[in-house]
Write a protein that holds these residues in place. Structure first.
Motif, mmCIF file in Angstrom:
data_model
loop_
_atom_site.group_PDB
_atom_site.id
_atom_site.type_symbol
_atom_site.label_atom_id
_atom_site.label_comp_id
_atom_site.label_asym_id
_atom_site.label_seq_id
_atom_site.Cartn_x
_atom_site.Cartn_y
_atom_site.Cartn_z
ATOM 1 N N GLU A 94 18.166 19.401 11.126
ATOM 2 C CA GLU A 94 18.621 20.323 10.037
ATOM 3 C C GLU A 94 17.800 20.467 8.782
ATOM 4 O OE1 GLU A 94 22.223 17.157 7.808
ATOM 5 O OE2 GLU A 94 23.084 16.903 10.303
ATOM 6 N N LEU A 95 17.226 20.126 8.172
ATOM 7 C CA LEU A 95 16.130 21.041 7.685
ATOM 8 C C LEU A 95 15.961 22.651 7.937
ATOM 9 C CD1 LEU A 95 13.563 18.101 7.410
ATOM 10 C CD2 LEU A 95 14.926 18.779 5.472
ATOM 11 N N ALA A 96 15.663 22.886 9.364
ATOM 12 C CA ALA A 96 15.314 23.905 9.531
ATOM 13 C C ALA A 96 16.846 25.024 9.588
ATOM 14 C CB ALA A 96 15.430 23.500 11.729
ATOM 15 N N ALA A 97 18.294 23.896 9.286
ATOM 16 C CA ALA A 97 19.427 24.985 9.184
ATOM 17 C C ALA A 97 18.800 26.068 7.986
ATOM 18 C CB ALA A 97 20.046 23.856 9.350
ATOM 19 N N ALA A 98 18.869 24.356 7.080
ATOM 20 C CA ALA A 98 18.799 24.968 5.737
ATOM 21 C C ALA A 98 17.966 25.914 4.896
ATOM 22 C CB ALA A 98 18.398 23.050 5.183
ATOM 23 N N MET A 99 16.746 25.681 6.352
ATOM 24 C CA MET A 99 15.279 26.546 5.801
ATOM 25 C C MET A 99 16.218 27.828 5.984
ATOM 26 S SD MET A 99 12.385 24.263 6.430
ATOM 27 C CE MET A 99 11.533 25.517 6.902
ATOM 28 N N GLY A 100 16.716 28.112 6.802
ATOM 29 C CA GLY A 100 17.179 29.444 7.542
ATOM 30 C C GLY A 100 18.242 29.728 6.859
ATOM 31 N N LYS A 101 18.970 29.099 6.118
ATOM 32 C CA LYS A 101 20.186 29.711 4.730
ATOM 33 C C LYS A 101 18.990 30.308 3.666
ATOM 34 C CE LYS A 101 22.228 26.116 4.386
ATOM 35 N NZ LYS A 101 23.421 25.072 3.296
ATOM 36 N N GLN A 102 17.999 29.362 3.113
ATOM 37 C CA GLN A 102 16.872 30.748 2.391
ATOM 38 C C GLN A 102 16.257 32.093 3.441
ATOM 39 O OE1 GLN A 102 16.340 29.426 -0.429
ATOM 40 N NE2 GLN A 102 18.770 28.509 -0.210
ATOM 41 N N LEU A 103 16.301 32.005 4.596
ATOM 42 C CA LEU A 103 14.773 33.115 5.512
ATOM 43 C C LEU A 103 16.426 34.060 6.112
ATOM 44 C CD1 LEU A 103 12.984 30.775 6.201
ATOM 45 C CD2 LEU A 103 12.478 32.339 4.792
ATOM 46 N N ASP A 159 3.958 21.345 5.642
ATOM 47 C CA ASP A 159 3.880 19.719 5.413
ATOM 48 C C ASP A 159 5.174 19.971 4.212
ATOM 49 O OD1 ASP A 159 1.903 19.310 7.146
ATOM 50 O OD2 ASP A 159 0.579 19.114 5.585
ATOM 51 N N TYR A 160 5.926 18.401 5.429
ATOM 52 C CA TYR A 160 7.213 17.816 4.665
ATOM 53 C C TYR A 160 7.799 16.682 4.369
ATOM 54 C CZ TYR A 160 8.878 18.453 9.612
ATOM 55 O OH TYR A 160 9.108 17.685 11.133
ATOM 56 N N LEU A 161 7.216 15.953 5.443
ATOM 57 C CA LEU A 161 7.360 14.924 4.967
ATOM 58 C C LEU A 161 6.448 13.894 5.252
ATOM 59 C CD1 LEU A 161 10.468 13.100 5.474
ATOM 60 C CD2 LEU A 161 10.275 13.367 7.877
ATOM 61 N N SER A 162 6.345 12.562 4.977
ATOM 62 C CA SER A 162 5.736 11.145 5.233
ATOM 63 C C SER A 162 5.889 10.619 6.170
ATOM 64 C CB SER A 162 4.662 10.857 3.725
ATOM 65 O OG SER A 162 3.856 9.820 3.929
ATOM 66 N N ALA A 163 5.048 9.856 7.284
ATOM 67 C CA ALA A 163 5.651 8.381 8.428
ATOM 68 C C ALA A 163 5.211 8.068 8.876
ATOM 69 C CB ALA A 163 6.222 9.606 9.146
ATOM 70 N N LYS A 284 6.842 27.680 4.020
ATOM 71 C CA LYS A 284 6.787 27.425 2.862
ATOM 72 C C LYS A 284 7.544 26.978 2.109
ATOM 73 C CE LYS A 284 3.483 25.080 -0.099
ATOM 74 N NZ LYS A 284 4.601 25.044 -1.506
ATOM 75 N N ALA A 285 8.141 28.294 1.706
ATOM 76 C CA ALA A 285 8.877 28.700 0.565
ATOM 77 C C ALA A 285 10.175 28.426 0.590
ATOM 78 C CB ALA A 285 9.028 30.374 0.242
ATOM 79 N N ALA A 286 10.505 28.487 1.772
ATOM 80 C CA ALA A 286 11.967 27.961 2.343
ATOM 81 C C ALA A 286 12.370 26.516 2.495
ATOM 82 C CB ALA A 286 11.956 28.163 3.322
ATOM 83 N N MET A 287 10.719 25.535 2.435
ATOM 84 C CA MET A 287 10.676 24.082 2.534
ATOM 85 C C MET A 287 11.498 23.688 0.897
ATOM 86 S SD MET A 287 11.081 21.608 3.934
ATOM 87 C CE MET A 287 10.803 21.543 5.637
ATOM 88 N N ASP A 288 10.382 24.370 0.247
ATOM 89 C CA ASP A 288 10.228 24.340 -0.994
ATOM 90 C C ASP A 288 11.373 24.815 -1.996
ATOM 91 O OD1 ASP A 288 7.592 23.197 -1.494
ATOM 92 O OD2 ASP A 288 6.932 25.119 -1.790
ATOM 93 N N ALA A 289 12.152 25.820 -1.926
ATOM 94 C CA ALA A 289 13.178 26.084 -2.270
ATOM 95 C C ALA A 289 14.642 25.041 -1.478
ATOM 96 C CB ALA A 289 13.537 27.189 -1.726
ATOM 97 N N ILE A 290 14.595 24.333 -0.449
ATOM 98 C CA ILE A 290 15.578 23.069 -0.342
ATOM 99 C C ILE A 290 15.137 22.211 -1.164
ATOM 100 C CG2 ILE A 290 16.483 24.524 1.546
ATOM 101 C CD1 ILE A 290 14.994 21.755 3.242
ATOM 102 N N ILE A 291 13.528 21.684 -0.676
ATOM 103 C CA ILE A 291 13.858 20.539 -2.214
ATOM 104 C C ILE A 291 14.241 20.659 -3.127
ATOM 105 C CG2 ILE A 291 11.810 19.165 -2.641
ATOM 106 C CD1 ILE A 291 9.942 19.767 0.071
ATOM 107 N N GLY A 294 18.141 20.164 -3.640
ATOM 108 C CA GLY A 294 18.552 19.058 -3.406
ATOM 109 C C GLY A 294 19.368 18.642 -2.011
ATOM 110 N N GLU A 295 19.264 20.196 -0.929
ATOM 111 C CA GLU A 295 19.730 19.376 0.377
ATOM 112 C C GLU A 295 18.442 18.798 0.860
ATOM 113 O OE1 GLU A 295 21.316 23.066 1.879
ATOM 114 O OE2 GLU A 295 19.932 24.439 0.966
ATOM 115 N N TYR A 296 17.642 19.455 0.766
ATOM 116 C CA TYR A 296 16.041 18.115 1.518
ATOM 117 C C TYR A 296 16.503 17.246 1.635
ATOM 118 C CZ TYR A 296 12.255 16.427 1.906
ATOM 119 O OH TYR A 296 10.443 15.384 2.054
ATOM 120 N N LYS A 297 16.658 16.214 0.163
ATOM 121 C CA LYS A 297 17.058 14.644 -0.379
ATOM 122 C C LYS A 297 18.557 14.368 0.255
ATOM 123 C CE LYS A 297 17.829 11.940 -4.256
ATOM 124 N NZ LYS A 297 19.253 11.429 -4.873
ATOM 125 N N THR A 298 19.655 15.363 0.541
ATOM 126 C CA THR A 298 20.678 15.006 1.338
ATOM 127 C C THR A 298 20.458 14.425 2.230
ATOM 128 O OG1 THR A 298 21.388 16.354 -0.681
ATOM 129 C CG2 THR A 298 23.005 15.456 1.475
#
Length: 319
Positions: A94-103, A159-163, A284-291, A294-298
């Motif tokens: 799902e994160l990849a799909a959101a990034m795909g929309k940006q890219l 990097d995109y998450l802490s675990a 990185k730019a795409a991940m920052d964009a979805i952060i 708000g898509e990232y949080k959802t």
């Protein structure tokens, strides 16, 4: 999937620090060959490259192909797994799909064993690896965590998450296990090539004579769970989100229980060849964009990973 002591450590990565209830159902430096069969599902949508806001950041060959080939161990719920219909679902898709929309491209997930994902990346079989992979210095530098020797070209991470990493046992049958040191004299199931395996090997070296820790490593986490469920081992270990998912869902919540605290809090990263700096920076730019939008949080909240959220992505933030 965390790997090596520089990454999955104590009281933290504890593969989403204290992530709450993890929703429903149900993986590196090492080499190996696994099932690299391409999954037929195109798991992430994309916007047209002509309209996507960040399309121009991608390398031209990726833009022309219209897709990013993703190596992933698709048996690691809730991060990535197949639902009852065979569709690839989970946090990473799902994160990849959101990034795909940006890219303006589609992220196509291809299944492989976790310990072979970086090999697939280096060989050019995949463009990236995205599979709950812990970013650490060993992986960045291509160093074998067991020998400390360089065994291949390292990779860069977005990097995109802490675990963190957790131990779990059969429900009501903990055998006195609450910490890693309690595993001496016991049998532990892990997924091969992960931080859990690295931690187990390190702990085994500390065990006193006559109290050997036996580590059984499997190709995927589902096999580890099966081994524990059958009573073949005393405990299993995996990234916290995955362990918590298994505890909540296996046998309707009646099979397993978490024991002790998470350890080795560290970032999950998308692995990219060091030669592909333009692709790395575009991700990185795409991940920052979805952060930011708000898509990232959802998405994190949907999969119970919100406690591992970051405010922005980082490149090679693992230690």
């Amino acid at each position: 999937m965390t790997a090596s002591s520089t990454r999955r450590t104590s009281a933290a990565r504890s593969r989403l620090a204290a992530a709450g209830a993890i929703a429903v159902a149900g993986a590196l430096l090492l080499t190996g060959c696994g099932d690299q069969t391409k999954d037929k599902n195109k798991d992430s949508g994309s916007a047209s490259t002509s309209t996507a806001p960040l399309a121009d950041k991608l390398p031209q060959d990726i833009r022309s192909a219209g897709k990013i080939r993703v190596g992933s161990d698709i048996a690691y719920a809730p991060v990535e797994f197949k639902d009852a219909s065979g569709k690839v679902v989970g946090l990473d898709p799902e994160l990849a799909a959101a990034m795909g929309k940006q890219l303006g491209v589609t992220f196509e997930f291809e299944n492989g064993t976790f310990d072979a994902l970086l090999t697939g990346l280096r060989s050019g079989r995949n463009d990236i690896a995205m599979s709950a992979m812990t970013d650490n210095k060993n992986r960045q530098e291509g160093v074998d965590p067991d020998t400390g020797k360089k065994v291949g070209e390292g990779v860069d991470f977005v990097d995109y998450l802490s675990a963190g990493v957790s131990i779990y046992t059969r429900k009501g049958d903990t055998n006195g296990i609450t910490t890693w040191s309690d595993l001496c004299g016991k049998k532990l199931a892990v997924e091969r090539g992960t931080i859990s395996e690295d931690l187990a090997k390190q702990e085994a070296k500390k065990c006193p004579a006559g109290k050997k820790l036996t580590v059984e490593a499997f190709d995927d986490d589902q096999q580890s769970q099966t081994r524990l469920r059958s009573g073949g081992v005393d405990a299993a270990s995996s990234d916290f989100p995955v362990a918590a998912w298994a505890v909540k869902n296996s046998g309707g919540g009646k099979d397993f229980q978490l024991v002790g605290d998470q350890v080795q809090a560290a970032p999950y990263g998308i692995a990219v060849s060091k030669k592909e700096t333009q692709l790395r920076d575009a991700l990185k730019a795409a991940m920052d964009a979805i952060i930011k939008n708000g898509e990232y949080k959802t998405i994190l909240e949907k999969w119970g990973a919100q406690d591992g959220a970051v405010k922005e992505s980082a490149i090679n933030g693992g230690k």
